[in-house]
Design a protein around this motif. Structure first.
Motif, PDB file in Angstrom:
ATOM      1  N   SER A 138       0.763  -1.322  -0.100  1.00 46.10           N
ATOM      2  CA  SER A 138      -0.098   0.758   0.090  1.00 46.10           C
ATOM      3  C   SER A 138       1.053   1.006  -0.249  1.00 46.10           C
ATOM      4  N   GLU A 143      -3.264   4.127   6.276  1.00 46.80           N
ATOM      5  CA  GLU A 143      -4.734   3.745   5.916  1.00 46.80           C
ATOM      6  C   GLU A 143      -4.345   2.429   4.622  1.00 46.80           C
ATOM      7  N   ARG A 144      -5.463   1.537   4.901  1.00 47.54           N
ATOM      8  CA  ARG A 144      -4.652   0.196   4.456  1.00 47.54           C
ATOM      9  C   ARG A 144      -5.550   0.208   2.714  1.00 47.54           C
ATOM     10  N   ASN A 145      -5.751   1.000   2.478  1.00 49.76           N
ATOM     11  CA  ASN A 145      -7.158   1.151   0.860  1.00 49.76           C
ATOM     12  C   ASN A 145      -7.124   1.606   0.801  1.00 49.76           C
ATOM     13  N   PRO A 146      -6.123   2.322  -0.952  1.00 49.51           N
ATOM     14  CA  PRO A 146      -6.047   0.664  -2.074  1.00 49.51           C
ATOM     15  C   PRO A 146      -4.940  -0.028  -1.750  1.00 49.51           C
ATOM     16  N   GLN A 163      -7.028  -4.222  -3.980  1.00 52.00           N
ATOM     17  CA  GLN A 163      -8.222  -4.368  -3.490  1.00 52.00           C
ATOM     18  C   GLN A 163      -8.268  -2.619  -3.293  1.00 52.00           C
ATOM     19  N   VAL A 164     -10.055  -2.426  -3.250  1.00 49.94           N
ATOM     20  CA  VAL A 164     -10.243  -1.560  -3.333  1.00 49.94           C
ATOM     21  C   VAL A 164     -11.175  -1.507  -2.495  1.00 49.94           C
ATOM     22  N   GLU A 165     -11.138  -0.866  -1.259  1.00 47.16           N
ATOM     23  CA  GLU A 165     -12.233  -1.245  -0.072  1.00 47.16           C
ATOM     24  C   GLU A 165     -12.909  -2.218  -0.098  1.00 47.16           C
ATOM     25  N   ASP A 166     -13.632  -2.798  -0.350  1.00 41.90           N
ATOM     26  CA  ASP A 166     -14.763  -4.604  -0.471  1.00 41.90           C
ATOM     27  C   ASP A 166     -14.676  -4.418  -1.674  1.00 41.90           C
ATOM     28  N   THR A 168     -12.178  -6.424  -5.207  1.00 45.35           N
ATOM     29  CA  THR A 168     -11.075  -7.243  -5.127  1.00 45.35           C
ATOM     30  C   THR A 168     -11.080  -7.568  -6.917  1.00 45.35           C
TER      31      THR A 168
END
Length: 185
Positions: A138, A143-146, A163-166, A168
């Motif tokens: 990342s 922030e872990r997303n994306p 991965q972006v939010e929910d 894949t």
């Protein structure tokens, strides 16, 4: 039980539930993130750059290049957030970079090579169902997303996704080189 029955009745009749699930789900995700971060803690590492003119490591599955002799190992791995015990066998990881590439070398101890579980038949097959390592990348620190996720098994088979939010995105197929070598342990 009554809440579930009432919700089913509302849905069957096409009526709104009377509350907003988005807020409930958001709070649940925040609590889960806080719990995971508390269990894992935060680790950082200074990743060294290759010196000017230094030859990059050969991607061959061996850690005998001069780069890997010079680069320190990252601190010990921690158990996955849902696992309470320490790993039975150690993993040594080294990371370096140059202007074009990120280099990651991992040496995963396996005391029982006869029972290595190798799953998959090609790129993006279910390699995680067997022995494998996961790498998460990342650009953001907090922030872990994306994020980008790469999984490699001992045969060098890979699975990768963005991965972006929910969501894949398994169509993300970057160009990278992977090589593995299997030793006695």
């Amino acid at each position: 039980e009554g809440a579930v029955v009432a919700a089913k009745e509302h849905l069957a009749a096409g009526r709104p539930l009377g509350y907003d699930m988005k807020e409930i789900v958001t709070r649940a995700r925040q609590r889960a993130d806080e719990e995971i971060r508390a269990r894992l803690g935060e680790k950082t590492a200074d990743v060294p750059a290759l010196a000017q003119g230094e030859r990059p490591p050969t991607i061959d599955g061996n850690l005998d290049d001069a780069v890997w002799q010079r680069v320190p190992s990252l601190s010990a791995f921690v158990p996955f957030a849902t696992v309470d015990s320490a790993p039975e066998a150690g993993t040594q990881t080294k990371v370096a970079y140059d202007r074009e590439n990120l280099y990651v070398a991992m040496q995963c101890a396996e005391p029982d090579m006869d029972h290595l579980s190798l799953v998959g038949s090609g790129r993006d097959s279910d390699v995680w169902l067997g022995d494998s390592v996961d790498l998460f990348f990342s650009a953001a620190v907090k922030e872990r997303n994306p994020f980008h996720h790469v999984i490699v098994n001992p045969d060098g088979l890979c699975w990768d996704a963005r991965q972006v939010e929910d969501s894949t995105d398994k169509s993300w197929d970057p160009e990278y080189l992977v090589a593995t070598a299997q030793g006695a342990d």
